[in-house]
Design an enzyme around this catalytic site. Sequence first.
Site, PDB file in Angstrom:
ATOM      1  N   GLY A   1       2.797  -3.119 -26.116  1.00  0.00           N
ATOM      2  CA  GLY A   1       4.092  -3.407 -25.517  1.00  0.00           C
ATOM      3  C   GLY A   1       4.418  -2.456 -24.385  1.00  0.00           C
ATOM      4  O   GLY A   1       3.531  -1.848 -23.779  1.00  0.00           O
TER       5      GLY A   1
ATOM      6  N   LYS B   1       7.556  13.827 -43.494  1.00  0.00           N
ATOM      7  CA  LYS B   1       8.395  12.980 -42.642  1.00  0.00           C
ATOM      8  C   LYS B   1       7.869  12.961 -41.210  1.00  0.00           C
ATOM      9  O   LYS B   1       7.696  11.888 -40.603  1.00  0.00           O
ATOM     10  CB  LYS B   1       9.841  13.484 -42.675  1.00  0.00           C
ATOM     11  CG  LYS B   1      10.747  12.872 -41.631  1.00  0.00           C
ATOM     12  CD  LYS B   1      10.879  11.362 -41.784  1.00  0.00           C
ATOM     13  CE  LYS B   1      11.862  10.802 -40.768  1.00  0.00           C
ATOM     14  NZ  LYS B   1      11.993   9.332 -40.858  1.00  0.00           N
TER      15      LYS B   1
ATOM     16  N   TYR C   1       0.844  -3.533 -32.250  1.00  0.00           N
ATOM     17  CA  TYR C   1       1.267  -4.500 -31.244  1.00  0.00           C
ATOM     18  C   TYR C   1       1.469  -3.791 -29.907  1.00  0.00           C
ATOM     19  O   TYR C   1       2.283  -2.876 -29.804  1.00  0.00           O
ATOM     20  CB  TYR C   1       2.568  -5.185 -31.666  1.00  0.00           C
ATOM     21  CG  TYR C   1       2.392  -6.147 -32.821  1.00  0.00           C
ATOM     22  CD1 TYR C   1       2.148  -7.496 -32.587  1.00  0.00           C
ATOM     23  CD2 TYR C   1       2.445  -5.698 -34.135  1.00  0.00           C
ATOM     24  CE1 TYR C   1       1.969  -8.378 -33.646  1.00  0.00           C
ATOM     25  CE2 TYR C   1       2.272  -6.582 -35.203  1.00  0.00           C
ATOM     26  CZ  TYR C   1       2.031  -7.917 -34.940  1.00  0.00           C
ATOM     27  OH  TYR C   1       1.854  -8.777 -35.990  1.00  0.00           O
TER      28      TYR C   1
ATOM     29  N   CYS D   1      13.882   8.177 -33.539  1.00  0.00           N
ATOM     30  CA  CYS D   1      12.933   8.892 -34.401  1.00  0.00           C
ATOM     31  C   CYS D   1      11.618   9.234 -33.715  1.00  0.00           C
ATOM     32  O   CYS D   1      11.287  10.410 -33.566  1.00  0.00           O
ATOM     33  CB  CYS D   1      12.657   8.069 -35.663  1.00  0.00           C
ATOM     34  SG  CYS D   1      14.093   7.863 -36.732  1.00  0.00           S
TER      35      CYS D   1
ATOM     36  N   LYS E   1      36.411   8.161 -36.083  1.00  0.00           N
ATOM     37  CA  LYS E   1      35.320   7.452 -36.745  1.00  0.00           C
ATOM     38  C   LYS E   1      35.633   7.226 -38.222  1.00  0.00           C
ATOM     39  O   LYS E   1      35.406   6.133 -38.761  1.00  0.00           O
ATOM     40  CB  LYS E   1      34.023   8.255 -36.590  1.00  0.00           C
ATOM     41  CG  LYS E   1      32.769   7.549 -37.033  1.00  0.00           C
ATOM     42  CD  LYS E   1      31.557   8.435 -36.736  1.00  0.00           C
ATOM     43  CE  LYS E   1      30.259   7.736 -37.050  1.00  0.00           C
ATOM     44  NZ  LYS E   1      29.079   8.605 -36.791  1.00  0.00           N
TER      45      LYS E   1
END
EC number: 1.1.1.22
Length: 448
Positions: free
Chosen positions: A259, A210, A257, A266, A35
């Site tokens: 869906g 968070k 919205y 997350c 990587k």
Amino acid sequence: MKISIFGTGYVGLVTGACLADVGHHVLCMDVDQEKVDKLRDGIVPIYEPGLETIIQHTTEAGRLTFSTDTEEAVNHGEIQFIAVGTPPDEDGSADLQYVVSVARTIGRHMSDYKVVIDKSTVPVGTGDKVKAAVQSELDHRGVELPFDVVSNPEFLKEGAAVADFMKPDRIIIGTDSERPRALLREVYYPFNRSHDRTIFMDIRSAELTKYAANAMLATKISFMNEVSNLAERLGADVEDVRRGIGSDPRIGYHFIYPGCGYGGSCFPKDVKALARTARDCDYPANLLNAVEKVNEAQKHVLFDKVSHYFRGELSGRTVALWGLSFKPNTDDMREAPSRTLMEQLWQAGARVQAFDPEAMEETQRLYGDEAGLQLCGTKEQALKGADALVVCTEWKEFRSPDFAQVAAALASPVVFDGRNIYAPEMVTRHGLTYYAIGRGCNQFSVAE
């Protein structure tokens, strides 16, 4: 300033590139040699708009470097960001082994003062564990060196992460010491020129902020999906309901919205982790548990609609699938609703012809051996001979298709819209049957 970042995943790369872009000298460290070699050659392992360009020009300018040498990384910067993964354990708690390992590495190699910053999303109390890990290595070495631990959680939306970092809504810094406050004001000064977006607080409050932010957004999504299911049964149109409640500034239009469920790296992980933290301190967290339960159920809605339309006879059917990533402008398929749908279709004996603008390589990696999957080069190729079209991700290029062409290509003229991106009358006037989410007792689509 000289800054070291441990981890070249999503958070580490965006953080490193953006800090280097404003003039800091950043070294990104990762244990994956392949990587690192690719990053040195300008090959970015993730798709994020604008990121590759920044990495290329900051690398060429010498402000962004990559290394697998942990000692080099520790010695490079006074500021040490920990941005490694915190995957969920089976019980939903965040796995901190990589975070603690980096903390130990810092303690093992540091020779002067360091600010150790938790950038990864970590449970409340992780700062104490990081501090203990660094101190244990210093004690083992028999040296006394000063250091501070800080919580500085990221608030980056996949698909808009560069913009979020460059023009943040807020910069949360959790610390109990004045020295790291001054240093981090300097680090983030370029992002605060118009007005100061920095909010200082204690470490535990920063860690909780968070999780609370992501849990709140996930709650809004699950709430709207719950309303969409109710609207469908009551003959109401959830899109009208959405506009009606979104006009209230106390609610707003963001994240309401309906869906086919949320996914990504997350929301699912953080809701589970916060619920687990609540259980650990003997608090039931009924709302958080409900948010997760509603979302998991919502991921089955599209399959249920497809199965109902074909009266449960899916064996031998072919379904065209537009959108594989969990959201637009990313190739991330972690917890993506498309995965739940595809796996259910395969189990029922159906085939899938799929297209996504960015997630094809990731889909191949995940499902390359699946005989019931055909990855197509264009969205039009995915339609050919399919019995139905299902839209899972609201990519821009899906928003205004040639519906006459869609109708001509499909063996059965039916569209299942998992993101409500189409106006029903625009679809049905081309002879297509249209199913959406929460749009009133199938009023735009009647299975004969």
